[in-house]
Structures are given as structure tokens and as C-alpha cells.
Design a protein around this motif. Structure first.
Motif, PDB file in Angstrom:
ATOM      1  N   UNK A   1      -4.264   0.345  -2.276  1.00 20.87           N
ATOM      2  CA  UNK A   1      -3.516  -0.837  -1.860  1.00 20.87           C
ATOM      3  C   UNK A   1      -3.104  -0.718  -0.393  1.00 20.87           C
ATOM      4  N   UNK A   2      -2.753  -1.853   0.205  1.00 21.92           N
ATOM      5  CA  UNK A   2      -2.324  -1.875   1.608  1.00 21.92           C
ATOM      6  C   UNK A   2      -1.155  -0.909   1.824  1.00 21.92           C
ATOM      7  N   UNK A   3      -1.278  -0.071   2.849  1.00 18.42           N
ATOM      8  CA  UNK A   3      -0.217   0.873   3.163  1.00 18.42           C
ATOM      9  C   UNK A   3      -0.336   2.204   2.458  1.00 18.42           C
ATOM     10  N   UNK A   4      -1.399   2.398   1.686  1.00 18.94           N
ATOM     11  CA  UNK A   4      -1.552   3.665   0.968  1.00 18.94           C
ATOM     12  C   UNK A   4      -2.098   4.783   1.845  1.00 18.94           C
TER      13      UNK A   4
ATOM     14  N   UNK B   1       5.853   1.280   2.389  1.00 26.22           N
ATOM     15  CA  UNK B   1       6.678   0.523   3.330  1.00 26.22           C
ATOM     16  C   UNK B   1       6.949   1.367   4.570  1.00 26.22           C
ATOM     17  N   UNK B   2       7.307   2.632   4.374  1.00 21.90           N
ATOM     18  CA  UNK B   2       7.552   3.527   5.511  1.00 21.90           C
ATOM     19  C   UNK B   2       6.323   3.651   6.400  1.00 21.90           C
ATOM     20  N   UNK B   3       5.167   3.827   5.774  1.00 21.73           N
ATOM     21  CA  UNK B   3       3.936   3.987   6.538  1.00 21.73           C
ATOM     22  C   UNK B   3       3.618   2.728   7.339  1.00 21.73           C
ATOM     23  N   UNK B   4       3.765   1.576   6.705  1.00 23.84           N
ATOM     24  CA  UNK B   4       3.463   0.321   7.397  1.00 23.84           C
ATOM     25  C   UNK B   4       4.447   0.058   8.528  1.00 23.84           C
ATOM     26  N   UNK B   5       5.681   0.453   8.355  1.00 26.47           N
ATOM     27  CA  UNK B   5       6.666   0.304   9.435  1.00 26.47           C
ATOM     28  C   UNK B   5       6.251   1.129  10.653  1.00 26.47           C
ATOM     29  N   UNK B   6       5.639   2.277  10.423  1.00 33.61           N
ATOM     30  CA  UNK B   6       5.154   3.106  11.521  1.00 33.61           C
ATOM     31  C   UNK B   6       3.905   2.509  12.154  1.00 33.61           C
TER      32      UNK B   6
ATOM     33  N   UNK C   1       5.042  -5.117  15.598  1.00 31.00           N
ATOM     34  CA  UNK C   1       5.604  -6.333  15.028  1.00 31.00           C
ATOM     35  C   UNK C   1       7.130  -6.280  14.959  1.00 31.00           C
ATOM     36  N   UNK C   2       7.692  -5.084  14.753  1.00 25.70           N
ATOM     37  CA  UNK C   2       9.148  -4.974  14.720  1.00 25.70           C
ATOM     38  C   UNK C   2       9.749  -5.251  16.084  1.00 25.70           C
TER      39      UNK C   2
END
Length: 353
Positions: free
Chosen positions: A151-154, A253-258, A263-264
Motif C-alpha cells: 500500500x501507499x507509504x509502505x 503516515x510517518x514515512x509519507x510525512x518525510x 507539501x507540508x
């Protein structure tokens, strides 16, 4: 052999990696669109000069155009020699090509050969090279693929990067396409290459691999951003054995934030991309996600995007598109540290492999 030697691409291919330099004599815009991987651009006529000479050829006459063109070509070749090749020994062996293997590469090859270098000119030029790439990519690759699903972010892309670092054969389509493969996958600092350049890099990567060893690749859709994965490559991927990479949603979520930190820092850019999802989720839901982005609630937004958009889409498509996914080897990641990815990489590509 008499130099400059004029060879077709079929004869050049076995020794392509042995040339000391591959010289693309076309203009800078032609080179930017696509070129033989590893080639350097040394225009004998730049874009502006090509327009000038071409206009004169049509509006005045060919003879006057050739006189002006010859002067420009001679000056440009002299400059390239002075700036790039004065230190090259007699044994330095370059390959030179232009669009069709005619006047532009012929002029440069002639002068380099007169100096004494064993120069080869590509007969048929870029067009012959491009025909070979198109033909090669129209056939299923001879390699055995192992498809990294998840899944996305894995962490599929991170795993491929680590695997490449320990010596595994990796075809990283997202890296070659300069895109992360989803509606939010555009990299603001790096434009995507042209379709032809993307295909050149896929061809070049595959030709460097040992066909007796597996090639690890991510479970992409048919398009990575604006670029289309070659049909024969995609068909082979979808028939290949799979690896299912598993990571908790909290860690995803943590990985995608990195990975999507840009975007942040720019909610406006994120919101513009989210607008592409209006047809799927409706204006009200998108406005709600806009509000989260604008108020800095990024972890909450990412979690909702995973739960309501990415995960359902993945579960809907993975079994349908990758026929061996039901037999996939499951690899679980406990965290997103370098050690976790290295352990997973070594499991799939042991040191003795």
C-alpha cells in the motif's frame, strides 16, 4: 580499420560501453528530448544557428546556407576540441552521432579522425538508435522480475533504493520517471523526462542486468506521472512473482510525512493536487482536506487519504493487475529505520545472491 569508421547501431551495440566518449552532435533541444544514455552534448550547430541556416536554405539558396553553416560548424567543433579534448591521448576512442548520421556528425568525425583519434560515426544516427530501442522494448524482457507490492507509504521505493545499494538488480521506474507514481507524486524540483528519454533509460537499465538473476521492480500502474511504462515491460511485470511489503498505518503516515515534506511547506501546492480528486470524492470532502492542509493538520490528512483514497484503490487493483499477488512472499517492516529496510533488503537479496 580506416577512420572515421561508419558503423550501424547493431555493430556498435556490443562495444557501446567501451567508447571513451559518446558525442551527441545535435542541438541542445534535440539532446534534451532524448539521447543515448551517457552521451554528452556537443552541438555542431545550436538551436539558434540551426534556425538561421535552415531559414537561409529555404529563403536564399542552399549554397549560401552551406557557406554560413560550414563556418559555424568549424567554429563550434574547434571550440569543443579546445575546451574538452586537447588532453586526450591518441588512443581516445569516441563515438559520434547526429540525427541521421549525416553532415553534422560526419563533419565532427572527419576532423577528429584527421587529428588521429580512432573515431566511429554512427550510421543512421539517433534515428537508428531510437528504432533499436523501440524494437527492443516491444518484446517482453528476458529478465525474471520480482514485483515489490504494498500500500501507499509502505516503503517500496525506499526498499528498492536499499536493495540497489547492496548490489541487487533494481529497475526503479519512479526514479527514472522523476515521479512518485500517484496524484501527489510530482517532484517540484525535478521535471519528468520526455517519454522517449524515459524509454531510453528503461532500455539502458535492463541491458546492463544479468538475465540469470532477478530484477526487483515496484508494482506500478501503466503510467508514472505523465509517462507510460512500455507495454511489454508492464505485461511481464503483471505476470511475475510478487513480494508484499507490510507496514503499519501509523508508520506509513510517518514515512509519507518525510517523503512529501515539500507539501507540508506549501499547502497551496498540495491543495492544487487534491483538486484532481474532486470527481472521486466530491467537493465537500476535498474542501475538508483543504482545511486540514491549511491548518497544518498534515498527519490527520495523510491518515485520511490513506484510509479513504489510497488503500481502497490499492486493494481494488492489486489482485486484478498482478496475477501472482495471492502467492506473494510477505515481508513485514517493524519500523522505518535504515536498519529495518536493510534487513528486508537482505532477506530478499542475501549476501550470497
Amino acid at each position: 580499420m580506416k577512420y572515421p569508421a561508419l558503423l550501424n547501431f547493431r555493430d556498435v551495440l556490443p562495444q557501446l560501453d567501451e567508447f571513451d566518449c559518446i558525442i551527441d552532435a545535435r542541438s541542445e533541444s534535440e539532446y534534451a528530448l532524448d539521447h543515448i544514455p551517457g552521451a554528452i552534448n556537443c552541438p555542431v550547430l545550436n538551436d539558434e544557428e540551426r534556425i538561421r541556416v535552415g531559414t537561409m536554405y529555404k529563403q536564399v539558396n542552399p549554397f549560401e546556407a552551406k557557406k554560413v553553416g560550414a563556418g559555424l560548424v568549424a567554429k563550434n567543433i574547434a571550440r569543443h576540441i579546445e575546451e574538452k579534448w586537447l588532453d586526450k591521448p591518441r588512443e581516445w576512442k569516441p563515438l559520434v552521432y547526429c540525427w541521421r548520421g549525416g553532415n553534422r556528425s560526419g563533419s565532427m568525425a572527419h576532423i577528429l579522425a584527421k587529428i588521429g583519434w580512432p573515431v566511429v560515426q554512427l550510421d543512421g544516427g539517433y534515428k537508428a538508435y531510437r528504432a533499436h530501442v523501440s524494437e527492443a522494448l516491444s518484446e517482453p524482457p528476458a529478465h525474471t522480475f520480482k514485483v515489490i507490492c504494498g500500500t501507499t507509504g509502505s516503503g517500496k521505493s525506499r526498499l528498492l533504493e536499499v536493495m540497489a545499494g547492496i548490489g541487487a538488480q533494481v529497475l526503479d521506474l519512479e526514479q527514472l520517471a522523476a515521479h512518485r507514481g500517484s496524484v501527489l507524486g510530482h517532484l517540484p524540483s525535478q521535471p519528468q523526462p520526455s517519454q522517449k528519454m524515459f524509454e531510453s533509460m528503461v532500455w539502458h537499465t535492463l541491458r546492463g542486468f544479468d538475465t540469470s538473476l532477478p530484477v526487483f521492480v515496484e508494482s506500478e500502474s501503466k503510467k508514472v506521472g505523465n509517462l507510460r511504462v512500455p507495454d511489454a515491460v508492464m505485461a511481464k511485470m503483471r505476470q511475475s512473482p510478487c513480494v508484499s511489503l507490510s507496514l503499519s498505518r501509523e508508520n506509513r503516515v510517518r514515512l509519507l510525512m518525510e517523503d512529501y515534506e515539500h507539501f507540508t511547506q506549501s499547502p497551496e501546492m498540495l491543495n492544487a493536487q487534491l483538486d484532481c480528486l474532486v470527481k472521486l470524492h466530491g467537493r465537500e470532502k476535498i474542501d475538508s482536506w483543504h482545511g486540514m492542509a491549511n491548518s497544518g493538520r498534515m498527519p490527520e490528512l495523510v491518515a485520511q487519504l490513506l484510509a479513504e483514497h489510497y488503500d481502497p484503490a490499492y486493494l481494488k487493483s492489486i489482485d486484478r493487475n498482478f496475477v501472482q499477488f495471492d502467492k506473494a512472499e510477505v515481508v513485514e517492516l517493524g519500523d522505518i529505520s535504515k536498519d529495518d529496510f536493510l534487513a528486508a533488503a537482505r532477506r530478499l537479496h542475501p549476501p550470497s545472491a
